[in-house]
Design a protein around this motif. Structure first.
Motif, PDB file in Angstrom:
ATOM      1  N   LEU A 114       7.212   8.847 -10.295  1.00 39.02           N
ATOM      2  CA  LEU A 114       7.267   7.406 -10.534  1.00 39.02           C
ATOM      3  C   LEU A 114       7.199   7.089 -12.020  1.00 39.02           C
ATOM      4  O   LEU A 114       7.950   6.254 -12.534  1.00 39.02           O
ATOM      5  CB  LEU A 114       6.106   6.713  -9.812  1.00 39.02           C
ATOM      6  N   TRP A 115       6.289   7.755 -12.728  1.00 40.58           N
ATOM      7  CA  TRP A 115       6.167   7.547 -14.168  1.00 40.58           C
ATOM      8  C   TRP A 115       7.482   7.895 -14.873  1.00 40.58           C
ATOM      9  O   TRP A 115       7.903   7.194 -15.806  1.00 40.58           O
ATOM     10  CB  TRP A 115       5.030   8.405 -14.727  1.00 40.58           C
ATOM     11  N   LEU A 116       8.123   8.995 -14.427  1.00 41.28           N
ATOM     12  CA  LEU A 116       9.381   9.412 -15.051  1.00 41.28           C
ATOM     13  C   LEU A 116      10.489   8.400 -14.825  1.00 41.28           C
ATOM     14  O   LEU A 116      11.354   8.204 -15.684  1.00 41.28           O
ATOM     15  CB  LEU A 116       9.812  10.772 -14.498  1.00 41.28           C
ATOM     16  N   LEU A 117      10.486   7.762 -13.678  1.00 40.31           N
ATOM     17  CA  LEU A 117      11.512   6.764 -13.384  1.00 40.31           C
ATOM     18  C   LEU A 117      11.322   5.486 -14.199  1.00 40.31           C
ATOM     19  O   LEU A 117      12.305   4.892 -14.671  1.00 40.31           O
ATOM     20  CB  LEU A 117      11.489   6.415 -11.891  1.00 40.31           C
ATOM     21  N   VAL A 118      10.070   5.076 -14.368  1.00 40.73           N
ATOM     22  CA  VAL A 118       9.796   3.742 -14.913  1.00 40.73           C
ATOM     23  C   VAL A 118       9.592   3.744 -16.424  1.00 40.73           C
ATOM     24  O   VAL A 118      10.235   2.979 -17.149  1.00 40.73           O
ATOM     25  CB  VAL A 118       8.562   3.131 -14.212  1.00 40.73           C
ATOM     26  N   VAL A 119       8.690   4.587 -16.925  1.00 43.16           N
ATOM     27  CA  VAL A 119       8.259   4.482 -18.319  1.00 43.16           C
ATOM     28  C   VAL A 119       9.380   4.756 -19.327  1.00 43.16           C
ATOM     29  O   VAL A 119       9.608   3.937 -20.224  1.00 43.16           O
ATOM     30  CB  VAL A 119       7.044   5.396 -18.594  1.00 43.16           C
ATOM     31  N   PRO A 120      10.115   5.880 -19.226  1.00 41.25           N
ATOM     32  CA  PRO A 120      11.197   6.090 -20.212  1.00 41.25           C
ATOM     33  C   PRO A 120      12.261   5.007 -20.160  1.00 41.25           C
ATOM     34  O   PRO A 120      12.769   4.574 -21.199  1.00 41.25           O
ATOM     35  CB  PRO A 120      11.768   7.460 -19.821  1.00 41.25           C
ATOM     36  N   ASN A 200      -1.254   0.484  -8.444  1.00 41.97           N
ATOM     37  CA  ASN A 200      -2.021   0.739  -9.663  1.00 41.97           C
ATOM     38  C   ASN A 200      -1.281   1.670 -10.621  1.00 41.97           C
ATOM     39  O   ASN A 200      -1.509   1.633 -11.825  1.00 41.97           O
ATOM     40  CB  ASN A 200      -3.406   1.297  -9.326  1.00 41.97           C
ATOM     41  N   ASN A 201      -0.387   2.508 -10.100  1.00 43.37           N
ATOM     42  CA  ASN A 201       0.412   3.352 -10.978  1.00 43.37           C
ATOM     43  C   ASN A 201       1.233   2.518 -11.958  1.00 43.37           C
ATOM     44  O   ASN A 201       1.343   2.860 -13.138  1.00 43.37           O
ATOM     45  CB  ASN A 201       1.349   4.244 -10.155  1.00 43.37           C
ATOM     46  N   PHE A 202       1.782   1.421 -11.470  1.00 51.84           N
ATOM     47  CA  PHE A 202       2.609   0.568 -12.324  1.00 51.84           C
ATOM     48  C   PHE A 202       1.763  -0.171 -13.360  1.00 51.84           C
ATOM     49  O   PHE A 202       2.213  -0.412 -14.487  1.00 51.84           O
ATOM     50  CB  PHE A 202       3.403  -0.414 -11.463  1.00 51.84           C
ATOM     51  N   PHE A 203       0.542  -0.515 -12.992  1.00 49.96           N
ATOM     52  CA  PHE A 203      -0.347  -1.150 -13.964  1.00 49.96           C
ATOM     53  C   PHE A 203      -0.729  -0.169 -15.076  1.00 49.96           C
ATOM     54  O   PHE A 203      -0.864  -0.564 -16.229  1.00 49.96           O
ATOM     55  CB  PHE A 203      -1.600  -1.687 -13.263  1.00 49.96           C
ATOM     56  N   LEU A 204      -0.881   1.102 -14.721  1.00 47.98           N
ATOM     57  CA  LEU A 204      -1.156   2.115 -15.740  1.00 47.98           C
ATOM     58  C   LEU A 204       0.089   2.400 -16.581  1.00 47.98           C
ATOM     59  O   LEU A 204      -0.008   2.615 -17.792  1.00 47.98           O
ATOM     60  CB  LEU A 204      -1.638   3.410 -15.074  1.00 47.98           C
ATOM     61  N   MET A 205       1.249   2.379 -15.952  1.00 48.89           N
ATOM     62  CA  MET A 205       2.493   2.597 -16.688  1.00 48.89           C
ATOM     63  C   MET A 205       2.707   1.535 -17.757  1.00 48.89           C
ATOM     64  O   MET A 205       3.262   1.816 -18.832  1.00 48.89           O
ATOM     65  CB  MET A 205       3.686   2.586 -15.728  1.00 48.89           C
ATOM     66  N   ALA A 206       2.276   0.316 -17.467  1.00 50.28           N
ATOM     67  CA  ALA A 206       2.464  -0.776 -18.429  1.00 50.28           C
ATOM     68  C   ALA A 206       1.810  -0.443 -19.768  1.00 50.28           C
ATOM     69  O   ALA A 206       2.317  -0.836 -20.830  1.00 50.28           O
ATOM     70  CB  ALA A 206       1.886  -2.069 -17.863  1.00 50.28           C
ATOM     71  N   ILE A 207       0.716   0.307 -19.741  1.00 51.93           N
ATOM     72  CA  ILE A 207       0.028   0.663 -20.982  1.00 51.93           C
ATOM     73  C   ILE A 207       0.902   1.577 -21.821  1.00 51.93           C
ATOM     74  O   ILE A 207       1.066   1.366 -23.033  1.00 51.93           O
ATOM     75  CB  ILE A 207      -1.313   1.353 -20.663  1.00 51.93           C
ATOM     76  N   LEU A 208       1.497   2.592 -21.186  1.00 51.93           N
ATOM     77  CA  LEU A 208       2.337   3.531 -21.941  1.00 51.93           C
ATOM     78  C   LEU A 208       3.626   2.871 -22.402  1.00 51.93           C
ATOM     79  O   LEU A 208       4.127   3.166 -23.489  1.00 51.93           O
ATOM     80  CB  LEU A 208       2.635   4.760 -21.082  1.00 51.93           C
ATOM     81  N   VAL A 209       4.174   1.982 -21.587  1.00 53.08           N
ATOM     82  CA  VAL A 209       5.363   1.229 -22.016  1.00 53.08           C
ATOM     83  C   VAL A 209       5.032   0.393 -23.243  1.00 53.08           C
ATOM     84  O   VAL A 209       5.809   0.325 -24.205  1.00 53.08           O
ATOM     85  CB  VAL A 209       5.884   0.340 -20.864  1.00 53.08           C
ATOM     86  N   TRP A 210       3.880  -0.250 -23.229  1.00 57.34           N
ATOM     87  CA  TRP A 210       3.423  -1.069 -24.366  1.00 57.34           C
ATOM     88  C   TRP A 210       3.325  -0.237 -25.630  1.00 57.34           C
ATOM     89  O   TRP A 210       3.694  -0.691 -26.723  1.00 57.34           O
ATOM     90  CB  TRP A 210       2.070  -1.669 -23.996  1.00 57.34           C
TER      91      TRP A 210
END
Length: 336
Positions: A114-120, A200-210
């Motif tokens: 999920l992180w690989l799909l969203v964050v990059p 909650n994964n997406f809420f954590l991803m928002a930090i790395l995207v930021w």
């Protein structure tokens, strides 16, 4: 103050040791293969040999550090992954068989995916859009500075900041978390956001995207400025509008840079650890591979074999992307 003094003394000592090393090794090399005072073939041979050895003297400290801190840990991790929890008895591929059947490991793989799909994707997209927009306004450099600032914050520091954003208080009490304050202001019910499984994964991803949007913005902004003006002018003359110029003229010309940014963030995502550890510690189905490895290796599990096997999996996932990234960056640099 003591820590500051110790840090300064360490840096000064490091510089002096490096200078002494390079001066001493070159002096010894010139003594072993002297060219001064020699004539003809002897001087030429000594000079040729010394010049062939000298670059390795400069590379030796870096090669030693790479061997000590990269090659040796990789070999040791692979070796430990074939042993039991104490790292003493050889168990073959048992640890890898355990991983395949372990529910938490499968959950970690799914979350990393999920992180690989969203964050990059989001980091690169936002970075590209912001880079294009800020180049068109007079205060663009100020905006870029503000957007890049999160890059100067450690992942743990960013997690602490976002904990205040996601903070939860019981309904009917004053909300100090920004997100819940907004929700309550619009008549909604406050939520413990980081405890919601899956979401909650997406809420954590928002930090790395930021954090990573600033990195993507800086690299892509430089690439956009390198686009020849002639191609833009030709598109304008042909009647292309702003969207067509951006997506059909500009983006294709920097696609190599976009790919490098994308894969660089992808490598970072595969190793994501700090944010998950500081925010949830892998609870509420938010576990990722690096945090799971840390748990097994150093915390409650205390199993060196299983921890090392997870580390090997992370390494295997990262290496192909890293090689592709290096090759693509080399091509991009060669094309310029």
């Amino acid at each position: 103050m003591e820590q500051l003094v110790a840090a300064i003394l360490t840096m000064v000592a490091g510089v002096l040791v490096c200078a002494a090393y390079f001066w001493g090794t070159n002096l010894i090399l010139d003594r072993i293969f002297p060219s001064k005072g020699k004539f003809g073939a002897v001087a030429s041979r000594n000079l040729r040999i010394a010049n062939s050895i000298r670059p390795w003297l400069f590379l030796a400290p870096a090669l030693l550090a790479l061997t000590l801190y990269l090659v040796y840990p990789v070999v040791q991790s692979v070796w430990l992954s074939l042993h039991d929890r104490g790292g003493q008895n050889f168990v073959g591929i048992s640890n890898y068989q355990w991983m395949v059947n372990d529910g938490e490991f499968r959950q970690s793989i799914f979350n990393n995916f999920l992180w690989l799909l969203v964050v990059p994707a989001l980091s690169t997209f936002f970075g590209l859009i912001i880079a294009a927009l800020t180049d068109r306004i007079w205060w663009g450099n100020i905006a870029k500075t503000l957007i890049f600032m999160p890059m100067a914050i450690s992942f743990v520091g960013a997690a602490v900041i976002w904990k205040f954003i996601y903070d939860y208080r019981a309904a009917g009490t004053e909300q100090i978390g920004l997100l819940n304050a907004i929700v309550v202001a619009f008549g909604g019910e406050p939520q413990a956001w980081i405890t919601l499984p899956f979401w909650n994964n997406f809420f954590l991803m928002a930090i790395l995207v930021w954090i990573q949007t600033g990195f993507a913005m800086v690299i892509l902004s430089a690439a956009l400025r390198g686009i020849p003006e002639e191609t833009i002018e030709a598109a304008v003359i042909d009647g292309a509008n702003g969207w067509q110029i951006f997506f059909k003229i500009m983006v294709p010309q920097i696609w190599g840079t976009i790919a490098v940014v994308w894969t660089t963030i992808t490598i970072l995502v595969l190793k994501v650890f700090d944010i998950v550890l500081a925010m949830t510690n892998g609870q509420w189905q938010s576990q990722v591979l690096a945090n799971l490895m840390f748990d097994w290796m150093f915390r409650g599990g205390g199993d060196f074999g299983r921890g090392a096997s997870i580390a090997v999996v992370i390494m295997v996932l990262v290496i192909p992307i890293m090689i592709w990234n290096i090759r693509n960056a080399a091509k991009e640099a060669g094309g310029r």
